[in-house]
Write an enzyme that holds these catalytic residues in place. Structure first.
Site, short mmCIF file in Angstrom:
data_model
loop_
_atom_site.label_atom_id
_atom_site.label_comp_id
_atom_site.label_asym_id
_atom_site.label_seq_id
_atom_site.Cartn_x
_atom_site.Cartn_y
_atom_site.Cartn_z
N ARG A 149 -30.57 -44.34 -33.65
CA ARG A 149 -29.36 -45.15 -33.45
C ARG A 149 -28.72 -44.80 -32.12
O ARG A 149 -28.74 -43.66 -31.69
CB ARG A 149 -28.35 -44.83 -34.56
CG ARG A 149 -28.55 -45.65 -35.79
CD ARG A 149 -27.74 -45.17 -36.95
NE ARG A 149 -26.52 -44.48 -36.59
CZ ARG A 149 -25.70 -43.93 -37.48
NH1 ARG A 149 -26.00 -43.98 -38.76
NH2 ARG A 149 -24.61 -43.33 -37.12
N ARG A 173 -11.60 -41.97 -42.52
CA ARG A 173 -11.86 -41.06 -41.41
C ARG A 173 -10.60 -40.77 -40.61
O ARG A 173 -10.64 -39.99 -39.67
CB ARG A 173 -12.89 -41.66 -40.48
CG ARG A 173 -14.34 -41.26 -40.81
CD ARG A 173 -15.16 -41.78 -39.67
NE ARG A 173 -16.49 -41.34 -39.53
CZ ARG A 173 -17.58 -42.03 -39.89
NH1 ARG A 173 -17.48 -43.13 -40.57
NH2 ARG A 173 -18.77 -41.59 -39.57
N LYS A 213 -23.53 -36.61 -45.99
CA LYS A 213 -22.76 -37.46 -46.91
C LYS A 213 -23.61 -38.60 -47.47
O LYS A 213 -23.55 -38.88 -48.65
CB LYS A 213 -21.56 -38.10 -46.18
CG LYS A 213 -20.49 -37.13 -45.73
CD LYS A 213 -19.25 -37.88 -45.26
CE LYS A 213 -19.51 -38.81 -44.08
NZ LYS A 213 -19.85 -38.12 -42.83
N ARG A 227 -32.22 -37.25 -36.00
CA ARG A 227 -32.08 -38.29 -37.03
C ARG A 227 -32.71 -39.61 -36.56
O ARG A 227 -32.43 -40.10 -35.47
CB ARG A 227 -30.60 -38.48 -37.33
CG ARG A 227 -30.35 -39.40 -38.49
CD ARG A 227 -29.10 -39.04 -39.24
NE ARG A 227 -27.90 -39.50 -38.60
CZ ARG A 227 -26.72 -39.58 -39.21
NH1 ARG A 227 -26.61 -39.22 -40.47
NH2 ARG A 227 -25.66 -40.01 -38.57
N ARG A 268 -18.87 -37.60 -30.45
CA ARG A 268 -18.55 -38.08 -31.80
C ARG A 268 -17.94 -36.95 -32.63
O ARG A 268 -16.96 -37.14 -33.33
CB ARG A 268 -19.83 -38.51 -32.53
CG ARG A 268 -20.32 -39.87 -32.23
CD ARG A 268 -21.57 -40.12 -33.04
NE ARG A 268 -21.27 -40.71 -34.34
CZ ARG A 268 -22.13 -40.79 -35.33
NH1 ARG A 268 -23.34 -40.28 -35.20
NH2 ARG A 268 -21.80 -41.37 -36.45
P1 AMP Z 1 -21.61 -43.62 -39.85
O1 AMP Z 1 -22.90 -44.24 -40.27
O2 AMP Z 1 -20.71 -43.27 -41.00
O3 AMP Z 1 -21.82 -42.44 -38.94
O4 AMP Z 1 -20.80 -44.72 -39.00
C1 AMP Z 1 -21.35 -45.29 -37.83
C2 AMP Z 1 -20.22 -45.80 -36.94
O5 AMP Z 1 -19.47 -46.82 -37.64
C3 AMP Z 1 -19.18 -44.76 -36.56
O6 AMP Z 1 -19.57 -44.01 -35.43
C4 AMP Z 1 -17.97 -45.64 -36.27
O7 AMP Z 1 -18.09 -46.27 -35.00
C5 AMP Z 1 -18.09 -46.71 -37.33
N1 AMP Z 1 -17.37 -46.30 -38.58
C6 AMP Z 1 -17.91 -46.04 -39.80
N2 AMP Z 1 -16.95 -45.73 -40.69
C7 AMP Z 1 -15.78 -45.78 -40.03
C8 AMP Z 1 -14.41 -45.54 -40.39
N3 AMP Z 1 -14.06 -45.17 -41.65
N4 AMP Z 1 -13.46 -45.69 -39.43
C9 AMP Z 1 -13.78 -46.07 -38.19
N5 AMP Z 1 -15.04 -46.29 -37.76
C10 AMP Z 1 -16.04 -46.15 -38.67
#
Ligand code: AMP
Length: 221
Positions: free
Chosen positions: A161, A89, A14, A128, A172
């Site tokens: 990360r 999400r 994405k 990653r 996850r």
């Molecule tokens: P990402 O970089 O999109 O994988 O997001 C990293 C982390 O941020 C996720 O594992 C969640 O803990 C938090 N996060 C990001 N977007 C959301 C969302 N829309 N709803 C809830 N938690 C989020």
């Protein structure tokens, strides 16, 4: 005004695709994960709260996430529309977004789901690495840095990360795939969901996404 939502599991590509679409369509790329990571770096109240969930590979509660996102959408550069990456999400987030957009006579124009099989997602996410300075993303398999362990763009060290480490990846995915299916259904019911195969090259997937959107007239209502 064009409002796009990019859907897909973590590791589906994405972020990469949102950056390409952002450039081609000339609208900002808004990633809630990036907003949270910035908040964590700044040690803001939202950041301190969000970090507890992020470290465990869990979703941050809807209330915090929605409020942060709406504050970002209220900024001037989002006036022509945005590409949302990593939001919504959960179905509750999707409903909150619909409600907020409806107040401005707007709606999600296209929800584009990038589909990648489960085991491929696990493989991609295991490799990653992210640069410490600006969050540029690398992958051992598909997009390695020129010099191991250093960012090509700003030479800062590459870090894994906390939520990309092997033991948290399956947790996850399990957590998020169920919610993703519900969010996809939300948009399918509103007739705006398109799915694209995420296993092709970056260029191929980008072309497929643009084809799914169709012609875009900027500035149109
Ligand atoms: P990402 O970089 O999109 O994988 O997001 C990293 C982390 O941020 C996720 O594992 C969640 O803990 C938090 N996060 C990001 N977007 C959301 C969302 N829309 N709803 C809830 N938690 C989020």
């Amino acid at each position: 005004m064009i409002f796009l939502v990019l859907l897909g599991a973590p590791g589906a590509g994405k972020g990469t695709q949102a950056a390409i679409l952002s450039e081609r369509l000339d609208i900002p790329h808004v990633a809630t994960g990036d907003l949270f990571r910035a908040a964590v770096r700044e040690r803001s109240a939202v950041g301190l709260e969000a970090r507890r969930y992020m470290e465990r590979g869990q979703l941050v509660p809807d209330e915090i996430t929605v409020q942060m996102l709406l504050e970002r959408l209220a900024q001037a550069d989002a006036g022509e529309g945005v590409i949302l990456d990593g939001f919504p999400r959960t179905p509750a987030q999707a409903v909150a977004l619909d409600t907020a957009l409806a107040e401005h006579d707007a709606r999600v124009d296209h929800a584009l789901e990038i589909q990648v099989p489960f085991e491929e997602l696990v493989r991609r996410m295991s490799g990653r690495w992210i640069c410490a300075e600006n969050g540029h993303v690398y992958n051992e398999v598909s997009h390695p840095p020129r010099v191991a362990g250093r960012c090509d763009l700003d030479d800062s060290p590459l870090l894994q990360r906390d939520d990309d480490k092997a033991e948290t990846i399956r947790a996850r995915l399990d957590l998020q795939l169920g919610a993703l299916a519900e969010v996809s259904r939300h948009y399918d019911e509103r007739g705006v969901l398109r799915t694209v195969d995420g296993r092709g090259s970056i260029e191929q997937v980008a072309d497929d996404l643009l084809a799914a959107i169709g012609p875009v007239t900027r500035g149109a209502a």
